[in-house]
Design a protein around this motif. Structure first.
Motif, PDB file in Angstrom:
ATOM      1  N   LEU A   1       0.845  -1.335   0.107  1.00 40.56           N
ATOM      2  CA  LEU A   1       0.140  -0.169  -0.220  1.00 40.56           C
ATOM      3  C   LEU A   1       0.611   1.265   0.048  1.00 40.56           C
ATOM      4  N   THR A   2       1.939   1.122   0.793  1.00 40.63           N
ATOM      5  CA  THR A   2       2.771   2.355   0.803  1.00 40.63           C
ATOM      6  C   THR A   2       3.597   2.785  -0.501  1.00 40.63           C
ATOM      7  N   ILE A   3       3.897   1.582  -1.221  1.00 43.25           N
ATOM      8  CA  ILE A   3       4.386   1.632  -2.694  1.00 43.25           C
ATOM      9  C   ILE A   3       3.452   2.225  -3.626  1.00 43.25           C
TER      10      ILE A   3
ATOM     11  N   ILE B   1       1.449   6.658  -7.025  1.00 44.25           N
ATOM     12  CA  ILE B   1       0.516   7.382  -7.807  1.00 44.25           C
ATOM     13  C   ILE B   1       0.641   8.761  -7.309  1.00 44.25           C
ATOM     14  N   VAL B   2       1.068   9.291  -6.063  1.00 45.23           N
ATOM     15  CA  VAL B   2       1.314  10.726  -5.739  1.00 45.23           C
ATOM     16  C   VAL B   2       2.555  11.350  -6.401  1.00 45.23           C
ATOM     17  N   VAL B   3       3.668  10.545  -6.571  1.00 43.94           N
ATOM     18  CA  VAL B   3       5.051  11.037  -6.990  1.00 43.94           C
ATOM     19  C   VAL B   3       4.745  11.829  -8.516  1.00 43.94           C
ATOM     20  N   PRO B   4       3.994  10.814  -9.453  1.00 48.10           N
ATOM     21  CA  PRO B   4       3.853  11.269 -10.844  1.00 48.10           C
ATOM     22  C   PRO B   4       2.880  12.601 -10.732  1.00 48.10           C
TER      23      PRO B   4
ATOM     24  N   ARG C   1       8.906  11.712   1.504  1.00 56.02           N
ATOM     25  CA  ARG C   1       7.733  11.898   2.338  1.00 56.02           C
ATOM     26  C   ARG C   1       6.601  11.307   2.205  1.00 56.02           C
ATOM     27  N   ALA C   2       6.257  10.647   0.966  1.00 54.44           N
ATOM     28  CA  ALA C   2       5.202  10.162   0.601  1.00 54.44           C
ATOM     29  C   ALA C   2       5.310   8.610   1.588  1.00 54.44           C
ATOM     30  N   MET C   3       6.320   8.034   1.273  1.00 58.47           N
ATOM     31  CA  MET C   3       6.479   6.673   1.983  1.00 58.47           C
ATOM     32  C   MET C   3       6.638   6.905   3.599  1.00 58.47           C
TER      33      MET C   3
END
Length: 275
Positions: free
Chosen positions: A59-61, A66-69, A205-207
């Motif tokens: 789920l983290t990956i 999704i968020v990074v692009p 930060r997302a992870m």
């Protein structure tokens, strides 16, 4: 201050700095690794193969993928608008909005999302009627993560675009290049290190995000539990070695991020010297 006194200043300041870093970072980090491996390597890897842990990693990956692009596209567009248009109305307001995630606590950001998309929120009745679930589901977690990581790409690319200027782009346009060709062959190579730097920070930060995601996810084991949430829940359930094993993986990701950050900073300095 005479020379004899000045000779002691540097060692004292270094000792204070190292002691402070040791108490806040080095000793706690060493304890995490000790707790994870104190029973051997076998139990450590066994913890990393648990079903709940693997779901949290996946789920983290997925959220980061999704968020990074999305934030990369937003950051590029925003940076272009701000750097190439100095006097458009609302420029200062746009810069302030970009910095908003730096000023707002992630927990407050998560609460804002709940107040918007929750069952009793502004859009709650409409979403419920359309059978769309945002809160306590993947979409809410993506929105929360996108919010807290929003500024990084834009803030890294804006100064690079301003420093590069318009000369190369105008020269390419004079030679007949189209806007898309100018972006891919002139602008993007010029900002590539700043863009990569922003992407690395966004991904890190997302992870590692905890506050905003914990509010909107509900921390449902096996469904809406990311890796940082898994660490907290495992520790609460007295599964300390599983918690520390997951923390080691997050620490490894942090080290990789720092190494990539250092490599990009060095490449940027080398490029500045060559230019």
């Amino acid at each position: 201050m005479n020379k004899k006194e000045a000779k002691w200043v540097k060692p004292v300041l270094i000792t204070i700095a190292l002691s402070y870093l040791g108490l806040l970072i080095l000793i706690p980090a060493a304890n995490v690794f000790y707790q994870a491996f104190k029973d051997g390597v076998g139990p450590f890897f066994n913890n990393l193969t648990q079903h709940d842990f693997l779901n949290a990693v996946w789920l983290t990956i997925l959220i980061a993928a999704i968020v990074v692009p999305v934030n990369a596209i937003f950051g590029l567009c925003t940076a272009w608008a701000i750097a190439r248009n100095k006097n458009f109305p609302g420029r200062t307001l746009l810069l302030s909005i970009i910095d908003l995630p730096f000023a707002i606590s992630p927990v407050v950001a998560g609460l804002m999302i709940v107040l918007l998309y929750g069952r009793n929120g502004w859009f709650g009745p409409w979403l419920q009627a359309a059978d769309i679930k945002i809160i306590f589901a993947l979409p809410g977690m993506i929105i929360a993560t996108a919010f807290v990581t929003l500024p990084f790409v834009a803030r890294e690319v804006i100064p690079v675009l301003e420093e590069v200027g318009l000369d190369q782009e105008e020269a390419a346009r004079t030679l007949g290049a189209k806007d898309w060709q100018i972006f891919w062959r002139v602008t993007l190579p010029s900002i590539r290190w700043g863009l990569l730097y922003g992407l690395i920070l966004t991904n890190a930060r997302a992870m590692g995000e905890f506050g905003a995601v914990s509010v909107v996810s509900g921390n449902i084991v096996g469904k809406t539990q990311t890796l940082p949430l898994f660490v907290e829940e495992a520790y609460k359930q007295y599964q300390t070695q599983a918690a520390f094993s997951a923390a080691v993986l997050l620490a490894f990701l942090a080290v990789v991020t720092l190494l990539l950050k250092e490599i990009l900073e060095r490449k940027t300095r080398i490029q500045d010297v060559e230019e």
